[in-house]
Scaffold this active site. Structure first.
Site, mmCIF file in Angstrom:
data_model
loop_
_atom_site.group_PDB
_atom_site.id
_atom_site.type_symbol
_atom_site.label_atom_id
_atom_site.label_comp_id
_atom_site.label_asym_id
_atom_site.label_seq_id
_atom_site.Cartn_x
_atom_site.Cartn_y
_atom_site.Cartn_z
ATOM 1 N N ARG A 263 7.964 -3.969 50.978
ATOM 2 C CA ARG A 263 6.750 -3.157 51.122
ATOM 3 C C ARG A 263 7.112 -1.741 51.565
ATOM 4 O O ARG A 263 6.564 -0.757 51.043
ATOM 5 C CB ARG A 263 5.804 -3.822 52.119
ATOM 6 C CG ARG A 263 4.527 -3.034 52.429
ATOM 7 C CD ARG A 263 3.635 -3.896 53.327
ATOM 8 N NE ARG A 263 2.604 -3.119 53.997
ATOM 9 C CZ ARG A 263 1.388 -2.887 53.505
ATOM 10 N NH1 ARG A 263 1.078 -3.326 52.298
ATOM 11 N NH2 ARG A 263 0.490 -2.200 54.205
ATOM 12 N N HIS B 107 -3.791 0.781 54.200
ATOM 13 C CA HIS B 107 -3.795 1.333 55.562
ATOM 14 C C HIS B 107 -5.173 1.918 55.881
ATOM 15 O O HIS B 107 -5.793 2.556 55.030
ATOM 16 C CB HIS B 107 -2.740 2.431 55.713
ATOM 17 C CG HIS B 107 -1.344 1.905 55.762
ATOM 18 N ND1 HIS B 107 -0.233 2.698 55.548
ATOM 19 C CD2 HIS B 107 -0.862 0.658 56.007
ATOM 20 C CE1 HIS B 107 0.864 1.960 55.674
ATOM 21 N NE2 HIS B 107 0.506 0.729 55.949
ATOM 22 N N HIS C 50 9.272 -7.903 54.328
ATOM 23 C CA HIS C 50 8.500 -6.692 54.566
ATOM 24 C C HIS C 50 9.267 -5.437 54.147
ATOM 25 O O HIS C 50 8.656 -4.384 53.932
ATOM 26 C CB HIS C 50 8.110 -6.598 56.039
ATOM 27 C CG HIS C 50 6.862 -5.799 56.280
ATOM 28 N ND1 HIS C 50 5.610 -6.218 55.899
ATOM 29 C CD2 HIS C 50 6.682 -4.579 56.864
ATOM 30 C CE1 HIS C 50 4.717 -5.306 56.237
ATOM 31 N NE2 HIS C 50 5.341 -4.300 56.811
ATOM 32 N N TYR D 187 6.444 6.861 56.361
ATOM 33 C CA TYR D 187 7.390 6.809 55.248
ATOM 34 C C TYR D 187 7.958 8.178 54.900
ATOM 35 O O TYR D 187 8.923 8.260 54.132
ATOM 36 C CB TYR D 187 6.722 6.167 54.031
ATOM 37 C CG TYR D 187 6.321 4.743 54.307
ATOM 38 C CD1 TYR D 187 7.293 3.756 54.458
ATOM 39 C CD2 TYR D 187 4.996 4.379 54.477
ATOM 40 C CE1 TYR D 187 6.952 2.448 54.753
ATOM 41 C CE2 TYR D 187 4.634 3.077 54.770
ATOM 42 C CZ TYR D 187 5.621 2.117 54.911
ATOM 43 O OH TYR D 187 5.267 0.827 55.215
ATOM 44 N N ARG E 236 1.928 -7.226 51.715
ATOM 45 C CA ARG E 236 2.435 -7.909 52.889
ATOM 46 C C ARG E 236 2.760 -9.343 52.479
ATOM 47 O O ARG E 236 2.187 -9.874 51.520
ATOM 48 C CB ARG E 236 1.411 -7.919 54.022
ATOM 49 C CG ARG E 236 0.973 -6.526 54.479
ATOM 50 C CD ARG E 236 -0.093 -6.624 55.553
ATOM 51 N NE ARG E 236 -0.503 -5.297 56.044
ATOM 52 C CZ ARG E 236 -1.520 -4.603 55.553
ATOM 53 N NH1 ARG E 236 -2.235 -5.091 54.539
ATOM 54 N NH2 ARG E 236 -1.831 -3.421 56.047
ATOM 55 N N LYS F 124 -5.211 -7.653 55.644
ATOM 56 C CA LYS F 124 -5.219 -7.344 57.072
ATOM 57 C C LYS F 124 -6.478 -6.572 57.426
ATOM 58 O O LYS F 124 -6.844 -5.613 56.743
ATOM 59 C CB LYS F 124 -3.978 -6.513 57.409
ATOM 60 C CG LYS F 124 -3.777 -6.297 58.905
ATOM 61 C CD LYS F 124 -2.462 -5.611 59.178
ATOM 62 C CE LYS F 124 -2.242 -5.451 60.682
ATOM 63 N NZ LYS F 124 -0.929 -4.789 60.968
#
Length: 479
Positions: free
Chosen positions: A404, A427, A401, A436, A270, A295
């Site tokens: 990514r 994640h 982004h 994706y 990120r 995150k």
């Protein structure tokens, strides 16, 4: 900024004189009047409504205006929106005359909202006092900031939660927080979905902000929020670049933003994670990069691409040269998390704690003469990527982004499984990574073979399937 007409200024000055405001302060009072009307125009508050004063003062508090300045602003606004028919309170002993009304056109910023959300009209006269729906939430904002910092949430989380709290305060017309109910939250969230038409993710963010506000600031729970209209979640397919487009865009990015883009694509970072890297995050011997406090306050490690190791070493040398020059100039150290700086008092001046992408200039710490260096600003990287995409002729919505998204999609195309990509991206749930799968359908569909072609030679073709029922001894009884 909102400008007052000459007629309004003259009438307002006469009010200030009647109220006993010193002549040397009247320019400040006029400034606060303009600020107030500008605030009402920007955030949709009815300028004639007393309930609009509370959100305005809360906005000044969020801008770190002193209590004395906010008090002056409150008095200035009260004199501005004062209804004719009663004398100014501060001048009641000096003059029994009622103040003249100001020209109505100065209040036509959102005159359609002057009746308020509930359809009730504002009082026709009277001195403005602190109404029950115009209370300041200054203490609540301080508690909100303290609660977020205590839990080590990011500054972006603080900014987002404070913004939604301010919008909620405006929606309920700054009623006292002790009078807030679950119905207020339901109405606010429904209004976001119905009137403003926000995305589902935006409504969820508002919900989480208010849940935190109720639970940790007001010390009570929502209860059940049945009947809230939920924003419709729309299917979203991320923008992904081809390999040639990645090469073209990165080739058009100028240093030091080029290495940022290489790390975004090469490691799936990120933007905030990349810009907040420090020297000690890199293990060049093992070709590993460790992301700390990503995150959700989570750490993870990702492999470093061998192709960019020379550029990483050059950047480290540049960081070392900048660090030495800063130390000679009386550098106070880099910015560190508050808890870490208290625990390791010398860490701010340690080379390994310096930003890997330092800003071009040093920052003077607020309230002191200390100079510290921050990392590159995200807006600079965003601008550099956008300009590079335009120069490369890539007709897609390209942002930092996007690299990514492209990282994950290209790994998926290379045959990596979703749990592996999930761990590399950081994640919490593989369901997030599954988005994706939508970015590679056109290529994967080409590779799918029909059952008609499985185990069938070209010389037999469809005839074997279609002619099986006509073979001797096959009457179809076994089907």
């Amino acid at each position: 900024m909102f400008q007052l007409s000459n007629e309004t200024v003259a009438a307002y000055d006469r009010r200030l004189e009647t109220a006993g405001v010193p002549e040397n302060e009247r320019a400040d009072f006029r400034k606060w009047a303009r600020f107030y009307l500008d605030f009402c125009h920007k955030y949709g508050h009815p300028p004639r409504e007393p309930a609009s004063v509370g959100p305005f003062l809360a906005k000044l508090a969020s801008k770190r205006q002193s209590e004395a300045r906010r008090s002056q602003a409150s008095r200035a606004v009260n004199l501005l929106i004062l209804r004719p028919g009663r004398p100014v309170a501060a001048a009641s002993e000096r003059s029994p005359a009622a103040p003249e009304p100001l020209p109505a056109r100065q209040f036509e910023v959102r005159e359609d909202l002057a009746s308020g959300k509930d359809g009730t009209k504002a009082p026709a006269d009277g001195v403005i006092s602190a109404p029950s729906t115009g209370m300041s939430w200054e203490r609540e904002y301080r508690d909100l900031e303290g609660s977020i910092k205590m839990r080590n949430y990011s500054t972006k989380t603080l900014a987002a939660y404070r913004l939604w709290t301010r919008k909620f305060q405006s929606f309920v017309r700054s009623k006292p927080t002790v009078n807030l109910s679950d119905e207020d939250v339901k109405s606010f969230l429904t209004d976001l979905a119905v009137r403003e038409g926000v995305a589902a993710s935006t409504q969820n963010q508002a919900f989480n902000a208010l849940l935190f506000f109720y639970r940790h600031v007001l010390q009570r729970e929502f209860g059940t929020l049945e009947g809230v209209v939920r924003a419709k979640r729309r299917p979203y397919v991320p923008v992904v670049l081809s390999r040639s487009e990645v090469e073209a865009v990165i080739g058009a990015i100028v240093p030091p933003y080029r290495l940022v883009a290489l790390l975004l694509y090469g490691c799936g970072l990120r933007l905030a994670e990349c810009l907040e890297l420090r020297v000690h995050c890199f293990n060049l011997e093992a070709r590993l990069l460790t992301i700390h406090d990503g995150k959700g306050q989570k750490d993870r490690s990702v492999p470093l691409p061998a192709r960019i190791l020379p550029e990483i070493r050059l950047q480290m040398e540049e960081v070392r040269r900048t660090f030495r020059a800063d130390m000679e100039a009386g550098y106070a150290g880099t910015f560190l998390p508050r808890q870490l700086e208290k625990k390791f008092k010398k860490a701010a001046k340690d080379y390994i704690w310096q930003w890997f992408f330092p800003a071009a200039t040093m920052t003077t710490v607020s309230g002191s003469t200390e100079k510290r260096r921050y990392h590159l600003h995200d807006s600079h990287v965003q601008g550099a990527v956008k300009r590079a995409a335009e120069a490369a002729g890539v007709a897609k919505r390209v942002s930092p982004h996007t690299f990514r998204h492209t990282f994950a999609s290209h790994l998926l195309l290379a045959g990596y499984d979703l749990p592996t990509i999930q761990r590399l991206l950081g994640h919490g749930d593989v369901k997030t990574t599954m988005i994706y799968v939508q970015t590679v359908p056109t290529i994967m569909l080409k590779e799918v073979r029909s059952p008609l072609d499985l185990g069938i030679g070209p010389e037999v073709g469809v005839g074997r399937v279609g002619g099986a029922a006509n073979q001797p001894g096959n009457d179809g009884a076994g089907r």
